[in-house]
Every structure is written in structure tokens, then in C-alpha cells.
Design a protein around this motif. Structure first.
Motif, PDB file in Angstrom:
ATOM      1  N   UNK A 241       0.855  -1.025  -0.040  1.00 35.58           N
ATOM      2  CA  UNK A 241      -0.019   0.063  -0.071  1.00 35.58           C
ATOM      3  C   UNK A 241       0.928   1.201  -0.010  1.00 35.58           C
ATOM      4  N   UNK A 242       0.485   2.204  -0.821  1.00 34.43           N
ATOM      5  CA  UNK A 242       1.047   3.547  -0.720  1.00 34.43           C
ATOM      6  C   UNK A 242      -0.017   4.435  -1.321  1.00 34.43           C
ATOM      7  N   UNK A 243       0.273   5.936  -1.256  1.00 31.22           N
ATOM      8  CA  UNK A 243      -0.557   6.939  -1.801  1.00 31.22           C
ATOM      9  C   UNK A 243      -0.531   6.876  -3.409  1.00 31.22           C
ATOM     10  N   UNK A 244      -1.809   6.410  -3.910  1.00 31.21           N
ATOM     11  CA  UNK A 244      -1.438   6.473  -5.518  1.00 31.21           C
ATOM     12  C   UNK A 244      -2.302   7.853  -5.995  1.00 31.21           C
ATOM     13  N   UNK A 245      -1.683   8.272  -7.050  1.00 33.62           N
ATOM     14  CA  UNK A 245      -2.327   9.338  -7.703  1.00 33.62           C
ATOM     15  C   UNK A 245      -3.210   9.128  -8.637  1.00 33.62           C
ATOM     16  N   UNK A 246      -4.379   8.933  -8.517  1.00 37.90           N
ATOM     17  CA  UNK A 246      -5.447   8.348  -9.275  1.00 37.90           C
ATOM     18  C   UNK A 246      -5.758   9.486 -10.397  1.00 37.90           C
ATOM     19  N   UNK A 247      -5.757  10.687 -10.252  1.00 41.76           N
ATOM     20  CA  UNK A 247      -5.802  11.522 -11.520  1.00 41.76           C
ATOM     21  C   UNK A 247      -4.621  11.401 -12.448  1.00 41.76           C
ATOM     22  N   UNK A 248      -3.467  11.379 -11.964  1.00 41.22           N
ATOM     23  CA  UNK A 248      -2.163  11.302 -13.136  1.00 41.22           C
ATOM     24  C   UNK A 248      -2.214  10.021 -13.654  1.00 41.22           C
ATOM     25  N   UNK A 249      -2.471   8.833 -12.952  1.00 33.65           N
ATOM     26  CA  UNK A 249      -2.764   7.298 -13.323  1.00 33.65           C
ATOM     27  C   UNK A 249      -3.804   7.302 -14.650  1.00 33.65           C
ATOM     28  N   UNK A 250      -5.173   7.946 -14.362  1.00 36.18           N
ATOM     29  CA  UNK A 250      -6.227   7.921 -15.169  1.00 36.18           C
ATOM     30  C   UNK A 250      -5.840   8.702 -16.435  1.00 36.18           C
ATOM     31  N   UNK A 251      -4.835   9.892 -16.329  1.00 31.10           N
ATOM     32  CA  UNK A 251      -4.666  10.766 -17.450  1.00 31.10           C
ATOM     33  C   UNK A 251      -3.605   9.818 -18.381  1.00 31.10           C
ATOM     34  N   UNK A 252      -2.826   9.256 -17.882  1.00 28.90           N
ATOM     35  CA  UNK A 252      -1.945   8.313 -18.455  1.00 28.90           C
ATOM     36  C   UNK A 252      -2.706   7.172 -19.288  1.00 28.90           C
ATOM     37  N   UNK A 253      -3.689   6.697 -18.782  1.00 29.14           N
ATOM     38  CA  UNK A 253      -4.607   5.424 -19.323  1.00 29.14           C
ATOM     39  C   UNK A 253      -5.188   5.993 -20.467  1.00 29.14           C
ATOM     40  N   UNK A 266     -13.561  11.150 -27.766  1.00 30.11           N
ATOM     41  CA  UNK A 266     -14.108  10.924 -26.381  1.00 30.11           C
ATOM     42  C   UNK A 266     -13.856  12.069 -25.525  1.00 30.11           C
ATOM     43  N   UNK A 267     -14.893  12.618 -24.802  1.00 28.67           N
ATOM     44  CA  UNK A 267     -14.618  13.760 -24.059  1.00 28.67           C
ATOM     45  C   UNK A 267     -14.552  13.265 -22.552  1.00 28.67           C
ATOM     46  N   UNK A 268     -13.115  13.479 -22.092  1.00 30.62           N
ATOM     47  CA  UNK A 268     -12.774  12.871 -20.749  1.00 30.62           C
ATOM     48  C   UNK A 268     -12.574  13.977 -19.722  1.00 30.62           C
ATOM     49  N   UNK A 269     -13.376  13.837 -18.665  1.00 30.76           N
ATOM     50  CA  UNK A 269     -13.142  14.626 -17.551  1.00 30.76           C
ATOM     51  C   UNK A 269     -12.482  14.069 -16.222  1.00 30.76           C
ATOM     52  N   UNK A 270     -11.390  14.391 -15.828  1.00 23.19           N
ATOM     53  CA  UNK A 270     -10.851  13.765 -14.720  1.00 23.19           C
ATOM     54  C   UNK A 270     -10.584  14.583 -13.474  1.00 23.19           C
ATOM     55  N   UNK A 271     -11.065  14.297 -12.341  1.00 21.93           N
ATOM     56  CA  UNK A 271     -11.351  15.115 -11.252  1.00 21.93           C
ATOM     57  C   UNK A 271      -9.808  15.228 -10.930  1.00 21.93           C
ATOM     58  N   UNK A 272      -9.544  16.638 -10.206  1.00 21.29           N
ATOM     59  CA  UNK A 272      -8.217  16.992  -9.692  1.00 21.29           C
ATOM     60  C   UNK A 272      -8.086  16.341  -8.275  1.00 21.29           C
ATOM     61  N   UNK A 273      -6.594  16.026  -8.073  1.00 20.77           N
ATOM     62  CA  UNK A 273      -6.031  15.593  -6.582  1.00 20.77           C
ATOM     63  C   UNK A 273      -7.037  14.470  -6.188  1.00 20.77           C
ATOM     64  N   UNK A 274      -7.379  13.421  -7.050  1.00 19.97           N
ATOM     65  CA  UNK A 274      -7.703  12.089  -6.581  1.00 19.97           C
ATOM     66  C   UNK A 274      -6.680  11.070  -6.204  1.00 19.97           C
ATOM     67  N   UNK A 275      -6.914  10.732  -5.205  1.00 23.23           N
ATOM     68  CA  UNK A 275      -5.993   9.564  -4.690  1.00 23.23           C
ATOM     69  C   UNK A 275      -6.401   8.527  -3.913  1.00 23.23           C
ATOM     70  N   UNK A 276      -5.697   7.236  -3.835  1.00 22.28           N
ATOM     71  CA  UNK A 276      -6.387   6.279  -2.856  1.00 22.28           C
ATOM     72  C   UNK A 276      -5.185   5.563  -2.300  1.00 22.28           C
TER      73      UNK A 276
END
Length: 386
Positions: A241-253, A266-276
């Protein structure tokens, strides 16, 4: 003193006798207290001095110690101090039973040494029995909890051994799929491709159609193997486990998908500062499957839109991937996360139905949960909590 074992009134089972240590240099007082405690049906072990009491405590556990204050050589307070210094008896309740009056007894010192109570002469039999009975029942409850804990530890050990064996079998099966089964399948696909290339002009249309169907069937089987491999890859290994930057990860994908599907907008909207908090490798696979799923099921929409975000509900942070695609009927929602389960035909939306099964496996490994909301023709939203 040997007494009969009392039967449990509720279950009719026999309870194990509990031992009580009685420490007093006066045999007459010991006999009197032993008689008072007789109705409890427990074993009363006698000690005539402090050293004798310490020897008894080395041999067994006691539910409670009844200790006289005034004794020659080693008084009750000195004995109590030594009892408390021994790990095996440091938590054993001590009740001081004394003929001294309250003014003559240094009760404060007794409580400092770990006494739970004082009983002064003249002793009231019912009160002494009631006080001792409380600690006898507490001791029994602790013993029962200890027994349950040992059973639980044994059960966990058995389950861990079984799980290890299952994982080894899965690894063996994964190796079988990767090598022994995939290799001949690839050879078959290669041979049929070569057959079409070398002899296609000599075959009639029907023969070519059969060979094309054979190739598609073998390729679909290869996709099944890929799906199984994906499931196996998220089943084994440890979670880091670690803090994962979901916003950055989603942008890469999303960037990778747009590079592969240049013919789609495709219009993609990624929320800022998402993490898990989760395993970075597994979270990437999870997000990749959810975004790929949304990308696929918006394929027939001219204004395709995907949103990756989070919302708080009752103090719980929920991640979601939402699309405006074909959606699904909620009556079939229980099928969504099952392996090889599909709600649409292969012709409409190709795939083997392994992506969401992999998502659930990853979420379960993190001790979380996932679910989906949707409606036919109105899109779908997939939620997960790690």
C-alpha cells in the motif's frame, strides 16, 4: 480438597473446577473460610505462609488469592508484592482477609500492591462467597476467551495453509495456460494463416470461410487465456500500500487509449487531486479496466463522455468511472463482476467478460468493495472503495 464438578445449568455440561488459593497461618481460620466457600463447588488450595503461597503459584493458575495480612516471617503485603512480580500471577486478583479492624489495616498500601478488595472480621459468609464468585466467573470467562483465541489461531493457520496450496495450484495452472495450452493454439493459428496465404487462391469461398472461422475461434481462445492470465496476475503476491495519484494515473491511461483509437473523439473529465491508498500496480490495472470498459461501451455515441471522479457519502470516499454509453438493466447487475459474464453480444461489443471480474478481484484484495449503477441507454457508473 476434592469437590464434585458442578454442571452448567443451561447446557448440562460439566465445567472444569477452578482453583482458589487461601493463604493464612491460622489453620482454624483456613478451615472456617474453606467451609464458607464450600457451596461454590471449587477447589480451595491452602497455603500456611507467604513462601508456601509462592510455591503453589509456581505450580498452577488461580482464579483469586485470599490473603491474610498479618503472618509471621512474611506478611500479606510482602507476599502480595512478590505475587505481582511474577509474570504468571501479576494479574491474579488478591483479596485481603484480615482480623484487623480498618483503622489498624493500611488499606492504601494493599491497594497499591494490587489488592482488589478487603474483607474484615467478622466475615459475613454470603458477602465473601459473592466476592469470590465474581472473580471465579471472570476467570472462567478469560479461560473461555483464551480457548476461542487458540481455536481461531488454529483455524487461521488451517485456512492460510489451504490458501497457500490453492495459490500454488493456480500458479501451476497459469503456467499450463501460458505454455502448454497457448503454444499449440498459436501454432494452429499460424498454420491456418499460412494455409490461407499459400493456398488461398486454390480454395473455394466456403473453404476459406471455414478457415477464417477457425482462426477467429483460436484467437478468441487466446483472448480467454489472456483474461485468465490477468486474473492470476492480481491474485498472487503481497499488497504494497501507498498513496496512489489516481488523477495522474487516469490521465496516462486515457492518453494511451486515445493514441490507439485515433478515429474516436471521447470527452474525458478527470477530477483533480484524486488519490487512494493501495497497491500502485493493481490500482493501475483496476483503473485501466474501468476506463477501457467505459471507452468500449460509449463506442456508438457521437458525443461520448467519460468522467473519473470521487464523491463522499457518509464520510466514505468513493471513486467512480462514469460514462454515457449503452448502460445496462439493473436487474442484471449481479452478473457484471463475474468472470466470462457478458450482457451484450460479441458482435455488439467484443470481449471475454474478464475486465470487471479483475476489478472485483483487485478490490477484494484491498478489503474494499465495488458496485455499479446504470440504466439501458443512459450510461453506467462504476464505484469502488479500497
Amino acid at each position: 480438597m476434592t469437590t464434585s464438578q458442578p454442571a452448567n445449568a443451561t447446557t448440562g455440561t460439566t465445567e472444569r473446577e477452578v482453583s482458589i488459593l487461601l493463604v493464612d497461618d491460622d489453620p482454624t481460620k483456613r478451615f472456617a473460610i474453606k467451609t464458607i466457600l464450600g457451596p461454590l463447588g471449587e477447589e480451595v488450595v491452602e497455603a500456611s505462609s507467604g513462601p508456601d503461597a509462592l510455591r503453589q503459584l509456581l505450580r498452577r493458575e488461580f482464579a483469586v488469592v485470599l490473603l491474610d495480612v498479618r503472618m509471621p516471617t512474611m506478611d500479606g503485603y510482602e507476599t502480595a508484592q512478590l505475587i505481582r512480580q511474577r509474570p504468571r500471577s501479576e494479574l491474579t486478583p488478591i483479596i485481603f482477609v484480615t482480623a484487623l479492624n480498618q483503622g489498624e489495616t493500611n488499606a492504601g498500601r494493599g491497594y497499591e500492591l494490587g489488592a482488589v478488595d478487603f474483607v474484615f472480621a467478622p466475615v459475613v459468609p454470603a458477602i465473601l462467597r459473592a466476592k469470590v464468585a465474581v472473580f471465579v466467573e471472570l476467570y472462567r470467562a478469560r479461560q473461555e476467551l483464551r480457548r476461542y483465541r487458540k481455536q481461531l489461531e488454529h483455524l487461521v493457520e488451517e485456512r492460510t495453509t489451504a490458501l497457500t496450496a490453492i495459490n500454488r495450484e493456480l500458479e501451476a495452472f497459469s503456467y499450463l495456460v501460458s505454455n502448454d495450452l497457448r503454444a499449440p493454439l498459436q501454432a494452429f493459428d499460424g498454420l491456418t494463416e499460412a494455409l490461407l496465404a499459400d493456398y488461398g487462391n486454390k480454395l473455394d469461398r466456403k473453404a476459406k470461410d471455414y478457415i477464417e472461422r477457425m482462426r477467429k475461434a483460436s484467437q478468441r481462445m487466446g483472448d480467454v487465456f489472456d483474461g485468465l492470465q490477468s486474473l492470476f496476475s492480481v491474485t498472487g503476491g503481497d499488497i504494497h500500500r501507498e498513496t496512489v495519484d489516481v488523477s495522474a494515473l487516469a490521465a496516462e491511461i486515457v492518453e494511451e487509449m486515445q493514441a490507439r483509437k485515433t478515429d474516436r473523439h471521447v470527452t474525458v473529465n478527470i477530477g483533480p487531486n484524486l488519490s487512494v491508498s493501495g497497491d500502485a500496480r493493481l490500482v493501475r490495472i483496476l483503473l485501466g479496466n474501468l476506463i477501457s470498459n467505459a471507452w468500449k461501451f460509449t463506442g456508438n455515441k457521437a458525443d461520448a463522455a467519460i468522467e473519473i471522479g470521487a464523491e463522499g457519502v457518509n464520510g466514505e470516499a468513493r471513486m467512480f468511472v462514469r460514462d454515457n454509453g449503452v448502460g445496462f438493466d439493473m436487474i442484471h447487475s449481479h452478473k457484471l463482476f463475474g468472470a466470462f459474464q457478458r450482457l451484450h453480444s460479441q458482435n455488439e461489443f467484443p470481449g471475454m467478460g474478464m475486465g470487471l471480474a479483475t476489478v472485483r478481484r483487485i478490490v477484494n484484495r484491498h478489503g474494499g468493495r465495488c458496485w455499479a449503477d446504470g440504466a439501458v441507454g443512459e450510461g453506467a457508473t462504476f464505484y469502488f472503495v479500497l
